[in-house]
Design a protein around this motif. Structure first.
Motif, PDB file in Angstrom:
ATOM      1  N   VAL A  41       0.838  -1.205   0.000  1.00  0.00           N
ATOM      2  CA  VAL A  41       0.000   0.000   0.000  1.00  0.00           C
ATOM      3  C   VAL A  41       0.869   1.249   0.000  1.00  0.00           C
ATOM      4  N   TYR A  42       1.967   1.242   0.767  1.00  0.00           N
ATOM      5  CA  TYR A  42       2.865   2.392   0.782  1.00  0.00           C
ATOM      6  C   TYR A  42       3.492   2.611  -0.605  1.00  0.00           C
ATOM      7  N   ARG A  43       3.792   1.516  -1.320  1.00  0.00           N
ATOM      8  CA  ARG A  43       4.349   1.680  -2.665  1.00  0.00           C
ATOM      9  C   ARG A  43       3.325   2.292  -3.613  1.00  0.00           C
ATOM     10  N   LEU A  44       2.052   1.926  -3.442  1.00  0.00           N
ATOM     11  CA  LEU A  44       1.000   2.550  -4.243  1.00  0.00           C
ATOM     12  C   LEU A  44       0.905   4.045  -3.953  1.00  0.00           C
ATOM     13  N   LEU A  45       1.074   4.437  -2.694  1.00  0.00           N
ATOM     14  CA  LEU A  45       1.002   5.851  -2.352  1.00  0.00           C
ATOM     15  C   LEU A  45       2.151   6.636  -2.991  1.00  0.00           C
ATOM     16  N   LYS A  46       3.346   6.035  -3.033  1.00  0.00           N
ATOM     17  CA  LYS A  46       4.496   6.724  -3.598  1.00  0.00           C
ATOM     18  C   LYS A  46       4.375   6.903  -5.108  1.00  0.00           C
ATOM     19  N   GLN A  47       3.505   6.108  -5.766  1.00  0.00           N
ATOM     20  CA  GLN A  47       3.316   6.263  -7.214  1.00  0.00           C
ATOM     21  C   GLN A  47       2.405   7.440  -7.554  1.00  0.00           C
ATOM     22  N   ASN A  48       1.744   8.039  -6.532  1.00  0.00           N
ATOM     23  CA  ASN A  48       0.882   9.206  -6.722  1.00  0.00           C
ATOM     24  C   ASN A  48      -0.235   8.933  -7.737  1.00  0.00           C
ATOM     25  N   GLU A  49      -0.814   7.740  -7.630  1.00  0.00           N
ATOM     26  CA  GLU A  49      -1.936   7.405  -8.503  1.00  0.00           C
ATOM     27  C   GLU A  49      -3.212   8.123  -8.064  1.00  0.00           C
ATOM     28  N   PHE A  50      -3.310   8.485  -6.788  1.00  0.00           N
ATOM     29  CA  PHE A  50      -4.479   9.184  -6.256  1.00  0.00           C
ATOM     30  C   PHE A  50      -3.992  10.161  -5.179  1.00  0.00           C
ATOM     31  N   ARG A  51      -4.859  11.048  -4.726  1.00  0.00           N
ATOM     32  CA  ARG A  51      -4.497  12.100  -3.777  1.00  0.00           C
ATOM     33  C   ARG A  51      -4.423  11.546  -2.358  1.00  0.00           C
ATOM     34  N   TRP A  52      -3.382  11.983  -1.643  1.00  0.00           N
ATOM     35  CA  TRP A  52      -3.238  11.617  -0.242  1.00  0.00           C
ATOM     36  C   TRP A  52      -2.482  12.727   0.474  1.00  0.00           C
ATOM     37  N   PHE A  53      -2.557  12.746   1.782  1.00  0.00           N
ATOM     38  CA  PHE A  53      -1.864  13.740   2.591  1.00  0.00           C
ATOM     39  C   PHE A  53      -1.612  13.143   3.962  1.00  0.00           C
ATOM     40  N   LYS A  54      -0.806  13.846   4.747  1.00  0.00           N
ATOM     41  CA  LYS A  54      -0.434  13.366   6.074  1.00  0.00           C
ATOM     42  C   LYS A  54      -1.077  14.270   7.138  1.00  0.00           C
ATOM     43  N   VAL A  55      -1.592  13.621   8.166  1.00  0.00           N
ATOM     44  CA  VAL A  55      -2.147  14.320   9.319  1.00  0.00           C
ATOM     45  C   VAL A  55      -1.512  13.740  10.566  1.00  0.00           C
ATOM     46  N   SER A  56      -0.643  14.536  11.239  1.00  0.00           N
ATOM     47  CA  SER A  56       0.079  14.077  12.436  1.00  0.00           C
ATOM     48  C   SER A  56       0.874  12.809  12.149  1.00  0.00           C
ATOM     49  N   GLY A  57       1.515  12.735  10.973  1.00  0.00           N
ATOM     50  CA  GLY A  57       2.352  11.602  10.609  1.00  0.00           C
ATOM     51  C   GLY A  57       1.603  10.402  10.065  1.00  0.00           C
ATOM     52  N   ALA A  58       0.273  10.478   9.963  1.00  0.00           N
ATOM     53  CA  ALA A  58      -0.531   9.364   9.445  1.00  0.00           C
ATOM     54  C   ALA A  58      -1.044   9.702   8.048  1.00  0.00           C
ATOM     55  N   TYR A  59      -1.060   8.718   7.174  1.00  0.00           N
ATOM     56  CA  TYR A  59      -1.527   8.903   5.799  1.00  0.00           C
ATOM     57  C   TYR A  59      -3.055   8.931   5.775  1.00  0.00           C
ATOM     58  N   ARG A  60      -3.589   9.860   4.980  1.00  0.00           N
ATOM     59  CA  ARG A  60      -5.012   9.910   4.705  1.00  0.00           C
ATOM     60  C   ARG A  60      -5.192   9.986   3.188  1.00  0.00           C
ATOM     61  N   ILE A  61      -6.075   9.118   2.660  1.00  0.00           N
ATOM     62  CA  ILE A  61      -6.290   9.011   1.212  1.00  0.00           C
ATOM     63  C   ILE A  61      -7.658   9.551   0.881  1.00  0.00           C
ATOM     64  N   SER A  62      -7.713  10.422  -0.136  1.00  0.00           N
ATOM     65  CA  SER A  62      -8.989  10.993  -0.556  1.00  0.00           C
ATOM     66  C   SER A  62      -9.887   9.886  -1.103  1.00  0.00           C
TER      67      SER A  62
END
Length: 408
Positions: A41-62
């Motif tokens: 899942v972290y590798r999918l996030l690094k590919q920037n296929e969809f929007r995500w951001f960090k809140v207090s060090g935790a990933y949140r996916i739109s």
């Protein structure tokens, strides 16, 4: 005094349901929906296929961006199932175990889509007609024909039927497979109709042609080598086109089918052959041909050909026999074959025959002579290396088994 009120059941919600109802997904939500590990899942996030951001060090996916990526270019489906196109694009970033697991989901997804096309209908309104399955996997083909893995891929490499790639997986077009199956006789379905339906409609095999003509297959191969029958090769099997077989059959009269043999028996009962006519008249065969070529008698005979041989009708033969007095029917002679009597011979030794002398004098074979010695108990003796038989005892046995002329 502080009073603690128990929250009502309706006011309590689980973290998962709360996350699902919110506008964002967590990493744990993606792991649960996609059945993937956390590093994947972290590798999918690094590919920037969809929007995500960090809140207090935790990933949140739109949620909206993730669902748009999940359903990109596909029909509407359960978002918990990853589309095969994303597998194809992102497969290089997965580990070996994850690749094998994702390949399994690809096959299951393609098979599920085919099944849904066949059985799907709207819940409301007019139902759409179901469509048939158009492709099958190599494993399904292997199970259908009862083949091993090597044999099934050997068929694919020969390009006998149409094969397409779906998500880097080979799929066999069912229509082309069925067309190939009806035009070959080598491979049989485990549970299904026999092969070669279309092939048998337009051609014969060598055993089939031999069965039609009631001859041995070697005779058909001889006709093929002589160039009288033209053949075609299908799946390394020699076949005779029906049109070619009918053309050759009409051009000859030696080989006959079962139906023509029945008709020939009727013709044979009403006709006589040249040797039979010669035997009835008691003349040589060449004289019969002379009668048939004679201008005086040529118009008297009605001749029919059967198996490339002339036959004379019995009615015309009787009419010709009454119209002339030169030739008459001969009474058949009984042939008797009487063997001349044997004459007793005297051996060189005087009292004993050798086996070679008996064979030369009386024409008796060695096996017959050995059986007489054993069954009749003829006394023998060995002189040096030669085995001899007593003359008087053998002559008595010979007189009981053969006609013998007494020696004076």
């Amino acid at each position: 005094m502080i009073i603690h009120e128990d929250p009502s059941p309706n006011s309590v919600s689980s973290p998962v349901s709360t996350a699902k109802d919110s506008r964002c997904y967590t990493v744990e939500d993606l792991m649960e929906m996609l059945l993937l590990s956390r590093p994947t899942v972290y590798r999918l996030l690094k590919q920037n296929e969809f929007r995500w951001f960090k809140v207090s060090g935790a990933y949140r996916i739109s949620k909206a961006s993730f669902e748009a990526w999940l359903n990109d270019g596909t029909v509407e489906r359960n978002p918990a199932v990853l589309h095969p196109q994303h597998f194809k694009r992102n497969l290089l970033f997965f580990s070996r175990d994850e690749k094998s697991r994702l390949n399994f989901y690809i096959d299951r997804e393609v098979s599920f889509m085919d099944d849904m096309r066949n059985t799907s209908a709207p819940l409301y309104g007019k139902a759409e007609p179901a469509t048939t399955k158009t492709t099958m996997s190599v494993r399904e083909m292997r199970q259908l024909l009862g083949l091993g893995k090597t044999d099934s891929y050997w068929l694919l490499h020969k390009n006998l039927f149409e094969v397409i790639l779906i998500n880097e997986k080979r799929r066999i077009v069912i229509s082309s497979f069925e067309k190939w199956y009806t035009n070959q006789v080598k491979y049989h379905k485990v549970n299904g109709p026999p092969p070669g339906e279309e092939l048998c409609k337009r051609s014969y095999s060598v055993p089939d042609a031999a069965e039609i003509l009631k001859v041995k297959p070697e005779t058909i191969y001889t006709l093929i080598r002589q160039g009288k029958l033209k053949t075609e090769t299908t799946d390394f099997c020699m076949r005779i086109p029906k049109e070619e077989f009918e053309r050759w059959y009409r051009s000859q009269s030696r080989y006959r089918t079962a139906a023509d043999r029945e008709r020939d028996r009727e013709i044979e009962a009403q006709t006589i052959s040249i040797p039979e006519m010669a035997k009835l008249l008691g003349i040589p065969r060449k004289n019969v041909y002379g009668i048939l070529d004679c201008k005086k008698y040529r118009d008297c005979f009605v001749i029919e050909r059967m198996a490339d041989r002339p036959r004379i009708t019995k009615k015309s033969f009787k009419a010709w026999l009454k119209s002339q007095s030169t030739y008459q029917l001969q009474k058949p002679k009984k042939e008797t074959h009487e063997e001349p009597p044997l004459k007793l011979q005297c051996p060189k030794n005087g009292k004993y025959y050798s086996f070679q002398e008996i064979q030369a004098f009386y024409g008796i074979s060695r096996p017959t002579l050995d059986s007489w010695v054993l069954k009749e108990g003829i006394p023998t003796m060995k002189l040096g290396r030669v085995k001899r038989i007593q003359k008087d005892a053998f002559d008595e046995v010979l007189k009981s088994k053969r006609k013998v002329e007494e020696d004076v």
